[in-house]
Design a protein around this motif. Sequence first.
Motif, short mmCIF file in Angstrom:
data_model
loop_
_atom_site.label_atom_id
_atom_site.label_comp_id
_atom_site.label_asym_id
_atom_site.label_seq_id
_atom_site.Cartn_x
_atom_site.Cartn_y
_atom_site.Cartn_z
N HIS A 212 0.84 -1.20 0.00
CA HIS A 212 0.00 0.00 0.00
C HIS A 212 0.87 1.25 0.00
CE1 HIS A 212 -4.40 0.86 0.63
NE2 HIS A 212 -3.88 2.09 0.55
N GLY A 213 0.49 2.21 -0.84
CA GLY A 213 1.23 3.47 -0.94
C GLY A 213 0.76 4.48 0.10
N VAL A 214 1.70 5.17 0.70
CA VAL A 214 1.38 6.18 1.71
C VAL A 214 0.52 7.30 1.12
CG1 VAL A 214 2.39 7.96 3.21
CG2 VAL A 214 3.46 5.69 3.05
N LYS A 215 0.74 7.61 -0.15
CA LYS A 215 0.04 8.73 -0.79
C LYS A 215 -1.27 8.31 -1.48
CE LYS A 215 4.33 11.29 -1.54
NZ LYS A 215 5.19 11.98 -2.53
N ASP A 216 -1.78 7.13 -1.14
CA ASP A 216 -3.02 6.66 -1.77
C ASP A 216 -4.15 7.64 -1.52
OD1 ASP A 216 -5.47 5.16 -2.34
OD2 ASP A 216 -4.17 3.40 -2.44
N GLU A 217 -4.73 8.15 -2.61
CA GLU A 217 -5.80 9.15 -2.50
C GLU A 217 -7.18 8.54 -2.33
OE1 GLU A 217 -2.99 10.35 -5.95
OE2 GLU A 217 -3.92 8.54 -5.14
N LEU A 218 -7.32 7.27 -2.62
CA LEU A 218 -8.64 6.65 -2.61
C LEU A 218 -8.88 5.80 -1.37
CD1 LEU A 218 -11.24 6.37 -4.22
CD2 LEU A 218 -10.25 4.38 -5.38
N PHE A 219 -7.94 4.91 -1.06
CA PHE A 219 -8.06 4.04 0.10
C PHE A 219 -6.96 4.39 1.10
CE2 PHE A 219 -9.75 0.87 -3.19
CZ PHE A 219 -11.06 1.30 -3.00
N SER A 220 -7.38 4.77 2.28
CA SER A 220 -6.45 5.28 3.29
C SER A 220 -5.33 4.31 3.63
CB SER A 220 -7.23 5.62 4.56
OG SER A 220 -6.37 5.82 5.65
N TYR A 221 -4.09 4.81 3.50
CA TYR A 221 -2.93 4.00 3.88
C TYR A 221 -2.94 3.71 5.37
CZ TYR A 221 1.75 3.09 5.60
OH TYR A 221 2.82 2.55 6.27
N SER A 222 -3.22 4.72 6.18
CA SER A 222 -3.17 4.53 7.63
C SER A 222 -4.21 3.52 8.09
CB SER A 222 -3.38 5.87 8.36
OG SER A 222 -4.63 6.45 8.00
N ARG A 223 -5.38 3.53 7.45
CA ARG A 223 -6.39 2.54 7.80
C ARG A 223 -5.93 1.13 7.42
NH1 ARG A 223 -10.23 -0.52 5.67
NH2 ARG A 223 -12.14 -0.88 6.89
N SER A 224 -5.40 0.99 6.21
CA SER A 224 -4.91 -0.33 5.78
C SER A 224 -3.81 -0.83 6.70
CB SER A 224 -4.39 -0.24 4.34
OG SER A 224 -5.44 0.01 3.44
N LYS A 225 -2.89 0.05 7.06
CA LYS A 225 -1.78 -0.33 7.93
C LYS A 225 -2.29 -0.80 9.29
CE LYS A 225 2.64 1.47 9.71
NZ LYS A 225 2.41 1.35 11.15
N SER A 226 -3.24 -0.06 9.85
CA SER A 226 -3.79 -0.41 11.15
C SER A 226 -4.47 -1.77 11.12
CB SER A 226 -4.79 0.67 11.60
OG SER A 226 -5.43 0.29 12.80
N ILE A 227 -5.27 -2.02 10.08
CA ILE A 227 -6.00 -3.29 9.97
C ILE A 227 -5.03 -4.44 9.76
CG2 ILE A 227 -7.54 -4.61 8.46
CD1 ILE A 227 -9.20 -2.04 8.16
N MET A 228 -4.06 -4.26 8.89
CA MET A 228 -3.12 -5.35 8.62
C MET A 228 -2.22 -5.65 9.82
SD MET A 228 -3.89 -6.74 5.89
CE MET A 228 -5.07 -6.37 4.59
#
Length: 272
Positions: A212-228
């Motif tokens: 996941h890219g930190v600069k993702d404009e559509l799906f939040s990177y921080s959310r993905s990182k937290s869930i994973m």
Amino acid sequence: MIFYLKNSDFESLSYKGVTVILFYVAMTLRLLQLLLFIPFINLIGYGQQSIAYPTKNSIQKLDLKTGIRELNLTMTSGSDWPVMVSVPEQINKQNVLMILALHWGVSANRYQEFMNCLMLPAIDTSKYLVIAPLSQHQAWWENPKEKQLVKLLELIKEYWPVGQVIVAGYSDGGTGAVHFASKYSNLIDGAIAMAGYYRYVGQYGVPTYVIHGVKDELFSYSRSKSIMEKNQIKDPNLMFVTIESLGHYQGCAYVKHLEDGFKWIEQKLIID
């Protein structure tokens, strides 16, 4: 559906005011679906129709000649399901490695774009058999497309000389890849997800590599990182990789990162 557009796509729409409005309405509905993770109410009635599946003959009698080409699978409804395939020279051997490639976006050429600029440049085409179906404006993780993919995999495993199967996708395809990793460990052996939308599952059924890219404009990177990170507590076969420089609409720039994902999966699956 998620629209994966280049600047030129937006320019082509700019003079069609009504089309632009409909585009934003459709994109907003898809975002609401993903945020709530509930089935989308499809206004054209997919939910009410019986599901068409790939026919046995369309898989059994398909000429798996070496090379990259586009073809149509015949469905039980009589309609066609466009797919793109890359067949290695060693296809006559048993237990060929296979990739189920799930593209981004919903436009008619997205599976071609996904294969040509990301999937094929990232793999050893002499090693992998790749099949990239068209989503046909449907989400990979919802019916009818989910059940169609399951049937496709079942038929391929029965009639093609494939062994281990890896599902890999970007954006909508990334969401679909982890969905299959969590539900269908009987059909797939590994998963690679890029720039998708995810939820907490605790543990995937197969080795799973998430980028996941930190600069993702559509799906939040921080959310993905937290869930994973929460999933990783229970899942030792889950890898989450951060890409500092890339946003969501730079999928073709993920080639090197996808290469690394396949190397990791191959080590987990002990592939020579």
